[in-house]
Design a protein around this motif. Structure first.
Motif, short mmCIF file in Angstrom:
data_model
loop_
_atom_site.label_atom_id
_atom_site.label_comp_id
_atom_site.label_asym_id
_atom_site.label_seq_id
_atom_site.Cartn_x
_atom_site.Cartn_y
_atom_site.Cartn_z
N GLY A 74 0.81 -1.22 0.00
CA GLY A 74 0.00 0.00 0.00
C GLY A 74 0.84 1.26 0.00
O GLY A 74 0.56 2.20 -0.75
N PHE A 75 1.86 1.29 0.81
CA PHE A 75 2.70 2.49 0.90
C PHE A 75 3.72 2.57 -0.23
O PHE A 75 3.90 3.62 -0.84
CB PHE A 75 3.42 2.55 2.25
CG PHE A 75 2.52 2.85 3.41
CD1 PHE A 75 1.51 3.79 3.31
CD2 PHE A 75 2.70 2.21 4.63
CE1 PHE A 75 0.68 4.09 4.38
CE2 PHE A 75 1.88 2.50 5.72
CZ PHE A 75 0.87 3.44 5.59
N SER A 76 4.40 1.49 -0.52
CA SER A 76 5.51 1.53 -1.49
C SER A 76 5.04 1.46 -2.94
O SER A 76 5.66 2.08 -3.80
CB SER A 76 6.48 0.38 -1.22
OG SER A 76 7.04 0.52 0.06
N GLN A 77 3.99 0.71 -3.21
CA GLN A 77 3.54 0.53 -4.59
C GLN A 77 2.34 1.42 -4.95
O GLN A 77 2.25 1.91 -6.07
CB GLN A 77 3.18 -0.94 -4.85
CG GLN A 77 4.31 -1.90 -4.60
CD GLN A 77 5.49 -1.68 -5.52
OE1 GLN A 77 5.32 -1.53 -6.72
NE2 GLN A 77 6.70 -1.65 -4.97
N MET A 78 1.42 1.59 -4.00
CA MET A 78 0.19 2.33 -4.30
C MET A 78 0.25 3.79 -3.90
O MET A 78 -0.63 4.56 -4.24
CB MET A 78 -1.01 1.66 -3.61
CG MET A 78 -1.33 0.27 -4.14
SD MET A 78 -2.77 -0.45 -3.31
CE MET A 78 -4.08 0.65 -3.89
N ASN A 79 1.27 4.15 -3.11
CA ASN A 79 1.43 5.54 -2.66
C ASN A 79 0.27 6.01 -1.77
O ASN A 79 -0.17 7.15 -1.85
CB ASN A 79 1.61 6.49 -3.85
CG ASN A 79 2.15 7.83 -3.43
OD1 ASN A 79 2.99 7.92 -2.53
ND2 ASN A 79 1.66 8.90 -4.03
N ILE A 80 -0.21 5.13 -0.91
CA ILE A 80 -1.28 5.49 0.02
C ILE A 80 -0.68 6.37 1.11
O ILE A 80 0.45 6.15 1.57
CB ILE A 80 -1.94 4.22 0.60
CG1 ILE A 80 -2.70 3.50 -0.52
CG2 ILE A 80 -2.88 4.56 1.76
CD1 ILE A 80 -3.20 2.14 -0.16
N HIS A 81 -1.41 7.39 1.53
CA HIS A 81 -0.96 8.32 2.56
C HIS A 81 -1.11 7.73 3.97
O HIS A 81 -0.21 7.86 4.80
CB HIS A 81 -1.74 9.63 2.47
CG HIS A 81 -1.43 10.59 3.56
ND1 HIS A 81 -0.23 11.26 3.63
CD2 HIS A 81 -2.15 10.97 4.65
CE1 HIS A 81 -0.22 12.02 4.72
NE2 HIS A 81 -1.37 11.86 5.35
N LYS A 82 -2.26 7.10 4.24
CA LYS A 82 -2.51 6.54 5.57
C LYS A 82 -3.35 5.28 5.44
O LYS A 82 -4.30 5.24 4.66
CB LYS A 82 -3.26 7.56 6.45
CG LYS A 82 -3.55 7.03 7.86
CD LYS A 82 -4.29 8.06 8.70
CE LYS A 82 -4.55 7.50 10.10
NZ LYS A 82 -5.25 8.48 10.93
N ILE A 83 -3.00 4.27 6.23
CA ILE A 83 -3.78 3.04 6.31
C ILE A 83 -4.30 2.92 7.73
O ILE A 83 -3.54 3.02 8.69
CB ILE A 83 -2.93 1.80 5.93
CG1 ILE A 83 -2.43 1.93 4.49
CG2 ILE A 83 -3.75 0.53 6.12
CD1 ILE A 83 -1.49 0.82 4.05
N SER A 84 -5.60 2.72 7.84
CA SER A 84 -6.26 2.59 9.15
C SER A 84 -6.87 1.20 9.29
O SER A 84 -7.16 0.53 8.30
CB SER A 84 -7.37 3.63 9.29
OG SER A 84 -6.86 4.93 9.20
N ALA A 85 -7.08 0.81 10.52
CA ALA A 85 -7.74 -0.46 10.83
C ALA A 85 -8.41 -0.34 12.19
O ALA A 85 -8.09 0.56 12.97
CB ALA A 85 -6.71 -1.60 10.85
N ALA A 86 -9.32 -1.24 12.45
CA ALA A 86 -10.00 -1.26 13.75
C ALA A 86 -10.22 -2.71 14.17
O ALA A 86 -10.34 -3.60 13.32
CB ALA A 86 -11.32 -0.52 13.66
N HIS A 87 -10.25 -2.92 15.47
CA HIS A 87 -10.59 -4.25 15.99
C HIS A 87 -11.49 -4.09 17.21
O HIS A 87 -11.44 -3.08 17.92
CB HIS A 87 -9.33 -5.06 16.33
CG HIS A 87 -8.58 -4.55 17.53
ND1 HIS A 87 -8.91 -4.88 18.82
CD2 HIS A 87 -7.52 -3.73 17.62
CE1 HIS A 87 -8.09 -4.28 19.66
NE2 HIS A 87 -7.21 -3.57 18.96
N ASN A 88 -12.33 -5.10 17.42
CA ASN A 88 -13.16 -5.11 18.62
C ASN A 88 -12.23 -5.10 19.83
O ASN A 88 -11.22 -5.80 19.85
CB ASN A 88 -14.02 -6.38 18.69
CG ASN A 88 -14.92 -6.56 17.49
OD1 ASN A 88 -15.16 -5.63 16.74
ND2 ASN A 88 -15.41 -7.77 17.32
N THR A 89 -12.58 -4.32 20.84
CA THR A 89 -11.71 -4.24 22.02
C THR A 89 -11.62 -5.57 22.76
O THR A 89 -10.68 -5.78 23.52
CB THR A 89 -12.17 -3.12 22.98
OG1 THR A 89 -13.54 -3.33 23.30
CG2 THR A 89 -11.98 -1.75 22.34
#
Length: 190
Positions: A125-140
């Motif tokens: 995502g960062f190196s090939q797609m040039n995405i600025h930010k990747i987010s994720a979430a998980h149940n606590t």
């Protein structure tokens, strides 16, 4: 600008991240989508019959022609066993941000496969797609997922109360994590 590349095959030391095919439906059903232990950490309920999984896989396969569709099956390279899925989604062209999610079959929990797959997708995502930010979430109530996120450099940014409602009609609080491309690249260089 995001460089959309679709879903190319990605390799790790032990894994092959690849496009799903229709014939994967039985493995997906057996290995994680029919398992309540896995579905407790997902929004959608466990599949009761393989036809549900076949329909889901057909929907995924039909989207692979899109350049902005990034959805991989997680396969153990040595055995060819399909053990999970991981995807980049919810792309925002204005901010160049997206989200990542993943699921692994219960039998492959705590073996490092989740970390290995996430690390590879974040790198892509960062190196090939040039995405600025990747987010994720998980149940606590699923802190193991947060450990995976932390191992790849994601930082917990907060907790959102009642962020999701699961298949059992229970509201779940979610810990939200993020990683900026600049922070990822800086750590990679150090």
């Amino acid at each position: 600008m995001i460089n959309y590349l679709g879903t190319p095959t990605l390799k790790t030391e032990r894994l092959t991240l690849r496009r799903l095919v229709l014939n994967d439906a039985r493995s997906i059903f057996d290995n994680w989508l029919s398992d309540e232990r896995v579905s407790d950490n997902r929004i959608s309920p466990a599949h009761k019959v393989v036809s549900e999984t076949k329909e889901r896989v057909a929907n995924i396969v039909n989207q692979y022609s899109r350049r902005d569709y990034c959805y991989w099956g997680i396969e153990i390279s040595e055995t060819g066993e399909l053990i999970g899925e991981i995807d980049l989604y919810n792309f925002d062209n204005k901010t160049e941000n997206c989200e990542v999610s993943y699921s692994l079959g219960y039998h492959w929990w705590n073996l490092g496969y989740g970390t290995e797959a996430l690390k590879t997708v974040v790198e892509f995502g960062f190196s090939q797609m040039n995405i600025h930010k990747i987010s994720a979430a998980h149940n606590t109530d699923n802190p193991a997922s947060g450990k995976i996120m932390s191992k790849v450099g994601m930082v917990q940014e907060g907790t959102i109360r009642h962020m999701i409602r699961n298949a059992k009609n229970q509201y779940k609080d979610c810990a939200v994590y993020g990683l900026l491309q600049e922070d990822y690249l800086k750590k990679k260089i150090e």
